[in-house]
Scaffold this active site. Structure first.
Site, short mmCIF file in Angstrom:
data_model
loop_
_atom_site.label_atom_id
_atom_site.label_comp_id
_atom_site.label_asym_id
_atom_site.label_seq_id
_atom_site.Cartn_x
_atom_site.Cartn_y
_atom_site.Cartn_z
N HIS A 71 0.84 -1.18 0.00
CA HIS A 71 0.00 0.00 0.00
C HIS A 71 0.89 1.24 0.00
CE1 HIS A 71 -3.80 2.16 1.79
NE2 HIS A 71 -3.27 2.81 0.77
N TRP A 74 4.01 5.41 5.17
CA TRP A 74 3.36 6.61 5.66
C TRP A 74 4.05 7.17 6.90
CZ3 TRP A 74 -2.18 4.09 6.13
CH2 TRP A 74 -2.60 3.66 4.85
N TYR A 82 -1.49 12.56 11.10
CA TYR A 82 -0.46 12.65 10.06
C TYR A 82 -0.67 13.87 9.19
CZ TYR A 82 -4.13 10.75 7.02
OH TYR A 82 -5.30 10.56 6.33
N GLU A 129 0.56 7.94 -3.69
CA GLU A 129 1.33 7.59 -2.49
C GLU A 129 2.52 8.51 -2.32
OE1 GLU A 129 0.68 5.28 0.01
OE2 GLU A 129 -1.26 5.40 -0.99
N LYS A 132 1.00 12.27 -1.52
CA LYS A 132 0.34 12.38 -0.23
C LYS A 132 1.27 12.08 0.93
CE LYS A 132 -3.70 10.81 2.42
NZ LYS A 132 -4.94 10.01 2.39
N HIS A 133 2.09 11.05 0.80
CA HIS A 133 2.91 10.58 1.93
C HIS A 133 4.41 10.82 1.74
CE1 HIS A 133 -0.62 8.71 3.69
NE2 HIS A 133 -0.87 8.10 2.54
#
Length: 237
Positions: A71, A74, A82, A129, A132-133
């Site tokens: 996934h 993070w 977060y 991914e 965002k992270h």
């Protein structure tokens, strides 16, 4: 979404990292273990906890039938909260091209098998991914590199996530404990934690997120799970 968590020991993985990332000494403070309110290239903050998250997708099926899939990785603020989308200027939309330009074709090939989107659009998934992270991992900002090349940190982020995933074989760990996919069999909460469709592994890091040492940490989130009747269905067509 429900999750499963497994505890593992100290991890120090060798990765194909960029030679220009700044090195850190061996006595760096473990992330989430300092009163400091500032991040450096050797101290992850505010996202001091790093979660390697995995999927078990069955409807529709994605990835190999005998493996979970990636996934993401993070950063968490050590308390279950977060930050996200931290640098729009580096929210790149050409991950495949970036990895090819960095001669990371083996990494890309692995991602195409084990970091896959449930709807078949893995490129958009990777872009999400990273944007965002990945942009919120402060220890891989461009300023944390010597002789920085544009987008160098992108390849390092995806390589580190894959390297962590390879060391966290959820399918094998569950199988070794007698927990295998089955259409009808159910498990109790004492046997497994959560409905098995996603697994989150929590870490604190000593040093930067790429070359630092990862140490297993306790969960920062709480899931509401039934005490029995938990299914782990196989991937099938």
């Amino acid at each position: 979404m429900s999750f499963a968590r497994a505890s593992i020991g100290l991890i120090a993985l060798a990765a194909s990292v960029s030679a220009s990332i700044k090195t850190c000494s061996n006595n760096n403070t473990l992330s989430c273990h300092s009163s400091s309110k500032a991040g450096t290239c050797c101290y992850n903050y505010p996202g001091g906890a790093l979660l390697q998250t995995q999927f078990w997708d069955t409807d529709p099926v994605s990835g190999p039938t005998d493996s979970w899939t990636i996934h993401g990785l993070w950063p968490d603020n050590c308390d279950g909260t977060y930050e996200s989308n931290c640098d729009e200027s580096r929210a790149y939309t050409n991950i495949t091209e970036i990895l090819k330009a960095q001669d990371r074709t083996d990494l890309l090939s692995y991602m195409e098998d084990y970091w896959v989107d449930i709807n078949g659009d893995s490129e958009s998934f990777w872009e999400h991914e990273w944007g965002k992270h990945g942009t919120c991992v402060n220890t891989i900002k461009p300023s944390c590199y010597s002789n920085y090349s544009p987008q160098e940190e992108v390849g390092d982020f995806f390589q580190k996530t894959v390297d962590l995933f390879k060391g966290l074989d959820t399918y094998k760990a569950l199988s070794d404990a007698g927990i295998t996919p089955d259409e009808s069999k159910t498990y109790t909460l004492s046997e497994i934690h959560g409905k098995l469709n996603q697994a989150w592994y929590f870490f604190n890091v000593r040093g930067n997120a790429i070359t630092g040492k990862y140490q297993a940490a306790d969960t920062l989130t709480k899931a509401s799970c039934p005490s029995s009747g938990i299914k782990y269905v196989p991937k099938s067509n």
